[in-house]
Motif scaffolding. Structure first.
Motif, mmCIF file in Angstrom:
data_model
loop_
_atom_site.group_PDB
_atom_site.id
_atom_site.type_symbol
_atom_site.label_atom_id
_atom_site.label_comp_id
_atom_site.label_asym_id
_atom_site.label_seq_id
_atom_site.Cartn_x
_atom_site.Cartn_y
_atom_site.Cartn_z
ATOM 1 N N ASP A 1 2.230 -2.189 -11.066
ATOM 2 C CA ASP A 1 1.773 -1.806 -12.242
ATOM 3 C C ASP A 1 1.161 -1.784 -13.393
ATOM 4 O O ASP A 1 0.203 -1.229 -13.461
ATOM 5 C CB ASP A 1 3.237 -1.521 -12.702
ATOM 6 C CG ASP A 1 4.674 -0.433 -12.009
ATOM 7 O OD1 ASP A 1 3.976 0.183 -11.022
ATOM 8 O OD2 ASP A 1 5.726 -0.543 -11.675
ATOM 9 N N TYR B 1 -9.456 -2.596 -4.639
ATOM 10 C CA TYR B 1 -8.547 -2.294 -5.843
ATOM 11 C C TYR B 1 -8.954 -2.099 -6.785
ATOM 12 O O TYR B 1 -8.624 -1.580 -7.566
ATOM 13 C CB TYR B 1 -7.473 -3.159 -5.537
ATOM 14 C CG TYR B 1 -6.092 -2.867 -4.406
ATOM 15 C CD1 TYR B 1 -5.995 -1.560 -3.484
ATOM 16 C CD2 TYR B 1 -6.269 -4.228 -4.123
ATOM 17 C CE1 TYR B 1 -5.612 -1.572 -2.276
ATOM 18 C CE2 TYR B 1 -5.021 -4.444 -2.402
ATOM 19 C CZ TYR B 1 -4.910 -3.540 -2.118
ATOM 20 O OH TYR B 1 -4.411 -2.608 -0.890
ATOM 21 N N ASP C 1 0.871 -1.364 -0.085
ATOM 22 C CA ASP C 1 -0.173 0.125 -0.242
ATOM 23 C C ASP C 1 1.103 1.396 -0.055
ATOM 24 O O ASP C 1 -0.139 2.341 -0.099
ATOM 25 C CB ASP C 1 -1.053 -0.102 1.085
ATOM 26 C CG ASP C 1 -2.550 -1.103 1.018
ATOM 27 O OD1 ASP C 1 -2.325 -1.527 -0.599
ATOM 28 O OD2 ASP C 1 -2.756 -1.604 2.210
ATOM 29 N N LYS C 2 1.881 1.507 0.211
ATOM 30 C CA LYS C 2 2.974 2.669 0.439
ATOM 31 C C LYS C 2 2.654 2.553 -1.193
ATOM 32 O O LYS C 2 3.136 3.857 -0.815
ATOM 33 C CB LYS C 2 3.795 2.443 1.366
ATOM 34 C CG LYS C 2 5.203 3.140 1.164
ATOM 35 C CD LYS C 2 6.811 2.626 1.792
ATOM 36 C CE LYS C 2 7.932 3.535 2.692
ATOM 37 N NZ LYS C 2 8.833 3.186 3.164
ATOM 38 N N ARG C 3 3.299 1.447 -2.050
ATOM 39 C CA ARG C 3 3.959 1.919 -2.958
ATOM 40 C C ARG C 3 2.766 2.113 -3.980
ATOM 41 O O ARG C 3 2.523 3.089 -4.995
ATOM 42 C CB ARG C 3 4.381 0.794 -3.662
ATOM 43 C CG ARG C 3 6.187 0.197 -3.214
ATOM 44 C CD ARG C 3 6.093 -1.348 -3.702
ATOM 45 N NE ARG C 3 6.834 -0.726 -4.799
ATOM 46 C CZ ARG C 3 8.249 -0.092 -5.128
ATOM 47 N NH1 ARG C 3 8.575 -0.060 -4.776
ATOM 48 N NH2 ARG C 3 8.383 0.117 -6.587
ATOM 49 N N LEU C 4 1.792 2.666 -3.699
ATOM 50 C CA LEU C 4 0.425 2.406 -4.272
ATOM 51 C C LEU C 4 -0.315 3.863 -3.850
ATOM 52 O O LEU C 4 -1.183 4.381 -4.496
ATOM 53 C CB LEU C 4 -1.043 1.445 -4.277
ATOM 54 C CG LEU C 4 -1.088 -0.419 -4.457
ATOM 55 C CD1 LEU C 4 -2.427 -0.782 -4.491
ATOM 56 C CD2 LEU C 4 -1.715 0.085 -6.449
ATOM 57 N N GLY C 5 0.140 4.043 -2.581
ATOM 58 C CA GLY C 5 -0.571 5.113 -2.433
ATOM 59 C C GLY C 5 -1.780 5.587 -1.357
ATOM 60 O O GLY C 5 -2.456 6.255 -1.299
ATOM 61 N N TYR C 6 -1.310 4.585 -0.760
ATOM 62 C CA TYR C 6 -2.987 3.385 -0.255
ATOM 63 C C TYR C 6 -3.005 3.897 1.136
ATOM 64 O O TYR C 6 -1.994 3.430 1.679
ATOM 65 C CB TYR C 6 -3.273 2.054 -1.179
ATOM 66 C CG TYR C 6 -4.946 1.664 -0.648
ATOM 67 C CD1 TYR C 6 -5.338 2.320 -1.523
ATOM 68 C CD2 TYR C 6 -5.031 1.399 0.476
ATOM 69 C CE1 TYR C 6 -7.060 1.782 -1.249
ATOM 70 C CE2 TYR C 6 -6.509 1.019 0.535
ATOM 71 C CZ TYR C 6 -7.629 1.113 -0.438
ATOM 72 O OH TYR C 6 -9.202 0.454 -0.195
ATOM 73 N N PRO C 7 -3.920 4.058 2.116
ATOM 74 C CA PRO C 7 -4.233 4.588 2.981
ATOM 75 C C PRO C 7 -3.840 3.254 3.710
ATOM 76 O O PRO C 7 -4.687 1.783 3.336
ATOM 77 C CB PRO C 7 -5.178 4.811 3.837
ATOM 78 C CG PRO C 7 -5.911 4.705 2.435
ATOM 79 C CD PRO C 7 -5.168 4.765 1.343
ATOM 80 N N TYR C 8 -2.680 2.851 4.950
ATOM 81 C CA TYR C 8 -2.419 1.808 5.591
ATOM 82 C C TYR C 8 -1.878 2.277 7.077
ATOM 83 O O TYR C 8 -1.356 3.139 7.413
ATOM 84 C CB TYR C 8 -0.887 0.760 4.731
ATOM 85 C CG TYR C 8 -0.462 1.586 5.050
ATOM 86 C CD1 TYR C 8 0.455 1.698 6.154
ATOM 87 C CD2 TYR C 8 0.804 2.381 3.865
ATOM 88 C CE1 TYR C 8 1.984 2.079 6.102
ATOM 89 C CE2 TYR C 8 1.711 3.018 4.059
ATOM 90 C CZ TYR C 8 2.293 2.363 5.402
ATOM 91 O OH TYR C 8 3.340 3.291 5.135
#
Length: 409
Positions: free
Chosen positions: A117, A145, A12-19
């Motif tokens: 990606d 997602y 999620d860090k790489r997706l920019g998704y909250p965690y």
């Protein structure tokens, strides 16, 4: 001893998704090494430790070997010589098999970044097929997602179908099914969870009452989408737009189960489907160990959703019956949940997604009219026990008649 951030936080860090949660893997260590540094052991099946300051979980790198059917049939092995790559190899999806070292550098032996990606949910290895819970997890990630464009890789979907065909999915235990389903209901697009299970054939094994709805026609003037299963997915989608309450979403999904057992000669009409739904809802909830509050709301929505749709034409006595059935006087929150189910049902039809639903405000007003009654005035008239209840009902009916009249004028 080397420590790596792993799993969802890396993804999620790489997706920019909250965690919020962070999981760590420790390589080259023994349990006593962590305990000597103040870590608290908590793992029952394999060594997991809580950090003395952060409380985050640190697990020793491990491998696993399949020993029996189902998700509990594994033997785990931990040792200082187990590598990070070996630990990551046992994970379900490539996007969950990435790690970061203490310098923040990515360790990605199975192509997780590439699949991120490409927006693909792909299994790490054929060992994926050893754990039936992974089918539920893939479906849940698909729901989480979906809005980012993620889909299940074709080879992974094929493997999931093989797991269903081989009977591996039949070893799922009810408690784990419910845990994954409840989490999936809380995702942004919970209807995708159900669709994914259907795509691989698991829905017929996990939720056969829901699977039976697909292919059952409805009257096109009321349901332009025609297919009852499609309708229920649309209702779940609308419920997710209306509220984050997973109880409402669950009830929305299974409110029409009775249509799945309508005799074919009666299609596309489904007279009496509300009452036919009740034993099916009960059976489903019992099998997957759904909590009592989920079951209560689901039964209420199944039996009375058509009352909600017809609210503007109901007689005061019928409205009072509905309020009682919903336990609205003692549980107004449950009544509000019921109204949301009804609104989702009304909107879960092709071309009706943005329709207004005045019935909900009408029924809220009806409840408010009854709540305005001062019980002390009735008690002051000398009514007690059964007589008090009868007098209260007479007053409620009078208020509902006034309310209906005021809305009609």
């Amino acid at each position: 001893m080397d420590i790596y951030l792993v799993g969802g936080a890396v993804r999620d860090k790489r997706l920019g998704y909250p965690y919020s949660e962070k999981d760590w893997v420790v390589v080259g260590a023994r349990p006593e090494d962590l305990q000597a540094q103040g870590f608290t052991p908590v793992g029952k099946d394999f060594p997991v430790f809580l950090h003395p300051q952060t409380g985050e979980e640190y697990a020793l790198a491990r491998t696993e070997r399949k020993t029996a059917p189902g998700y509990t049939g594994f033997q785990f092995h931990t040792a200082p010589d187990v590598t990070l790559e070996q630990d990551l190899a046992r994970r379900d999806l490539t996007i969950n098999a990435m790690a970061e070292n203490e310098r923040g550098e990515l360790v990605d032996p199975y192509g997780g970044a590439r699949d991120l990606d490409a927006r693909l949910l792909r299994h790490v290895s054929p060992a994926f097929s050893e754990d039936p819970v992974r089918i539920l997890r893939v479906a849940r990630f698909a729901a989480r997602y979906h809005h980012l464009g993620f889909t299940v890789a074709e080879d992974t979907l094929a493997l999931m179908r093989d797991m269903v065909a081989s009977g591996e999915v039949d070893h799922l235990v009810p408690e784990r099914v419910w845990k994954e389903m409840e989490r999936a209901l809380g995702e942004r697009d919970p209807q995708v969870f159900i669709q994914c299970l259907r795509d691989c054939g698991a829905l017929a094994r996990v939720l056969p009452e829901v699977d039976a709805l697909f292919g059952v026609p409805q009257r096109p003037e009321h349901h332009p989408e025609v297919d009852t299963g499609v309708h229920c997915l649309m209702v779940l989608e609308q419920a997710a737009k209306l509220t984050g309450d997973t109880r409402v979403r669950f009830a929305a999904l299974i409110h029409d189960l009775g249509k799945g057992v309508t005799p074919k000669e009666e299609w596309p009409r489904h007279i009496g489907h509300e009452h036919r739904s009740l034993p099916l809802v009960d059976t489903l909830c019992e099998r997957i160990t759904a909590p009592k509050d989920y079951r209560r709301l689901a039964l209420l929505a199944a039996e009375y959703h058509t009352h909600g749709h017809r609210a503007l034409e109901l007689k005061p006595a019928t409205i009072l019956k509905l309020l009682r059935a919903a336990d609205a006087f003692r549980k107004p929150v449950q009544f509000e949940q019921f109204l949301l189910c009804c609104e989702a049902d009304a909107r879960g039809r092709t071309g009706f997604e943005d329709r207004n639903y005045p019935q909900a405000d009408y029924l809220r007003g009806a409840l408010k009219a009854c709540q305005a009654i001062d019980n002390r005035e009735i008690a002051a008239q000398g009514h007690t026990g059964k007589a008090f209840g009868e007098a209260l009902d007479r007053e409620r009916l009078a208020r509902l008649s006034e309310f209906k009249g005021s809305r009609a004028s």
